[in-house]
Design a protein around this motif. Structure first.
Motif, PDB file in Angstrom:
ATOM      1  N   TRP A   1       0.846  -1.187   0.000  1.00  9.71           N
ATOM      2  CA  TRP A   1       0.000   0.000   0.000  1.00  9.71           C
ATOM      3  C   TRP A   1       0.885   1.242   0.000  1.00  9.71           C
ATOM      4  CZ3 TRP A   1      -4.644  -0.709   3.898  1.00  9.71           C
ATOM      5  CH2 TRP A   1      -5.396  -1.828   3.511  1.00  9.71           C
ATOM      6  N   GLU A   2       0.697   2.104  -0.984  1.00  7.98           N
ATOM      7  CA  GLU A   2       1.598   3.244  -1.128  1.00  7.98           C
ATOM      8  C   GLU A   2       0.920   4.601  -0.998  1.00  7.98           C
ATOM      9  OE1 GLU A   2       4.639   3.414  -1.013  1.00  7.98           O
ATOM     10  OE2 GLU A   2       5.496   1.516  -1.640  1.00  7.98           O
ATOM     11  N   ASP A   3      -0.356   4.707  -1.311  1.00  6.26           N
ATOM     12  CA  ASP A   3      -0.991   6.021  -1.274  1.00  6.26           C
ATOM     13  C   ASP A   3      -2.482   5.851  -1.042  1.00  6.26           C
ATOM     14  OD1 ASP A   3      -1.021   8.773  -1.315  1.00  6.26           O
ATOM     15  OD2 ASP A   3      -0.790   8.980  -3.475  1.00  6.26           O
ATOM     16  N   ILE A   4      -3.153   6.952  -0.764  1.00  6.65           N
ATOM     17  CA  ILE A   4      -4.578   6.942  -0.459  1.00  6.65           C
ATOM     18  C   ILE A   4      -5.179   8.236  -0.980  1.00  6.65           C
ATOM     19  CG2 ILE A   4      -4.279   8.005   1.822  1.00  6.65           C
ATOM     20  CD1 ILE A   4      -6.442   6.086   2.877  1.00  6.65           C
ATOM     21  N   ALA A   5      -6.440   8.164  -1.386  1.00  4.11           N
ATOM     22  CA  ALA A   5      -7.138   9.340  -1.885  1.00  4.11           C
ATOM     23  C   ALA A   5      -8.578   9.305  -1.413  1.00  4.11           C
ATOM     24  CB  ALA A   5      -7.086   9.394  -3.413  1.00  4.11           C
ATOM     25  N   VAL A   6      -9.198  10.463  -1.356  1.00  6.62           N
ATOM     26  CA  VAL A   6     -10.621  10.583  -1.047  1.00  6.62           C
ATOM     27  C   VAL A   6     -11.266  11.342  -2.191  1.00  6.62           C
ATOM     28  CG1 VAL A   6     -12.334  11.560   0.517  1.00  6.62           C
ATOM     29  CG2 VAL A   6     -10.249  10.528   1.445  1.00  6.62           C
ATOM     30  N   GLY A   7     -12.368  10.814  -2.702  1.00  2.72           N
ATOM     31  CA  GLY A   7     -13.007  11.469  -3.832  1.00  2.72           C
ATOM     32  C   GLY A   7     -14.367  10.897  -4.120  1.00  2.72           C
ATOM     33  N   PRO A   8     -14.939  11.289  -5.254  1.00  2.58           N
ATOM     34  CA  PRO A   8     -16.270  10.801  -5.621  1.00  2.58           C
ATOM     35  C   PRO A   8     -16.227   9.357  -6.073  1.00  2.58           C
ATOM     36  CG  PRO A   8     -15.360  12.106  -7.406  1.00  2.58           C
ATOM     37  CD  PRO A   8     -14.385  12.208  -6.263  1.00  2.58           C
ATOM     38  N   GLY A   9     -17.413   8.772  -6.180  1.00  2.00           N
ATOM     39  CA  GLY A   9     -17.506   7.386  -6.609  1.00  2.00           C
ATOM     40  C   GLY A   9     -18.867   7.098  -7.207  1.00  2.00           C
ATOM     41  N   PRO A  10     -19.329   5.860  -7.088  1.00  2.00           N
ATOM     42  CA  PRO A  10     -20.581   5.464  -7.745  1.00  2.00           C
ATOM     43  C   PRO A  10     -21.804   6.292  -7.332  1.00  2.00           C
ATOM     44  CG  PRO A  10     -19.363   3.545  -7.002  1.00  2.00           C
ATOM     45  CD  PRO A  10     -18.663   4.731  -6.438  1.00  2.00           C
ATOM     46  N   ALA A  11     -21.940   6.584  -6.047  1.00  2.00           N
ATOM     47  CA  ALA A  11     -23.079   7.369  -5.569  1.00  2.00           C
ATOM     48  C   ALA A  11     -22.676   8.830  -5.443  1.00  2.00           C
ATOM     49  CB  ALA A  11     -23.571   6.828  -4.224  1.00  2.00           C
ATOM     50  N   ASP A  12     -23.347   9.703  -6.172  1.00  2.00           N
ATOM     51  CA  ASP A  12     -22.958  11.113  -6.200  1.00  2.00           C
ATOM     52  C   ASP A  12     -23.095  11.800  -4.844  1.00  2.00           C
ATOM     53  OD1 ASP A  12     -22.306  10.994  -8.873  1.00  2.00           O
ATOM     54  OD2 ASP A  12     -24.290  11.627  -9.554  1.00  2.00           O
TER      55      ASP A  12
END
Length: 229
Positions: free
Chosen positions: A93-104
């Motif tokens: 595991w090298e990185d992580i992100a937070v963002g949008p996905g299937p449910a708007d």
């Protein structure tokens, strides 16, 4: 070994054409110290992303060989919630992100199992799950369901350590690490969670040793960090 972090501000080549610039950003703020990491459970932190569902908190995780857990920490880097991902391993595991996905209406955590120091793995993985809410509960939580996005790089096996999720298009972007000119790869949304997808190479950049990256909230700029040995 001396660690040095270099920041690059780029016009986002993946959405604004092949333009680059440097200088002050109106989107990214100047860094300021928040706290010192003292929790022994976080022995080899390898990624950090601001929570959107829990403002003022950060998501992080350990590097390879550690338990498959993601941690929600406060701005003093104290663990407030531990999230276990059952049935998988923390290969690298090298990185992580937070963002949008299937449910708007929801935001998602993206955990990038994308490291490959010796360029030997055919497949890389991204684990995606809805952001849990802290709600003062803390403790340990098992994530009941999450998506696994399995992919390969278009031009072969190589080490990658940076992931970004575009806040508008939901496309995933990855950056290679070890070349003298790193490559940026794109996984276009919607991407399958049932079959292996291919990350297409988009562009090379005159940078090297990229270990982390992020996209501004309006999708117009990218910030990257490199590791200077």
């Amino acid at each position: 070994m001396r660690k040095s972090i270099v920041l690059f501000i780029l016009a986002l080549v993946v959405s604004c054409g092949e333009r680059t610039r440097s200088g002050d950003s109106e989107v990214f703020l100047e860094a300021r110290p928040l706290g010192e990491l003292t929790d022994k459970k976080l022995e080899e932190v390898s990624g950090l992303a601001a929570s959107k569902a829990n403002p003022g908190y950060l998501w992080t995780h350990n590097d390879s060989g550690n338990p498959p857990e993601v941690y929600l920490v406060d701005e003093k880097l104290k663990i407030r919630l531990s999230c276990k991902l059952p049935g998988i391993a923390n290969r690298d595991w090298e990185d992580i992100a937070v963002g949008p996905g299937p449910a708007d209406s929801k935001t998602y955590v993206y955990v990038a199992d994308i490291g490959d120091n010796n360029a030997r793995y055919d497949l890389k993985y991204i684990y995606r799950f809805e952001e849990p809410l802290l709600n003062g509960k803390g403790g340990v939580e098992t994530i009941p369901s999450f998506d696994r996005i399995a992919f390969r790089l278009e031009d072969g096996k190589k080490d990658t350590e940076a992931i970004m999720v575009h806040p508008k298009t939901k496309n995933i972007y990855l950056v290679s690490k070890r070349e003298k000119q790193v490559s940026v790869y794109e996984i276009k949304y919607p991407y399958s969670v049932d079959t292996t997808v291919t990350a297409r190479r988009m562009v090379s950049l005159p940078l090297t040793q990229i270990v982390s990256a992020d996209i501004s909230s309006d999708g117009s700029e990218v910030i990257m960090k490199n590791y200077d040995y």
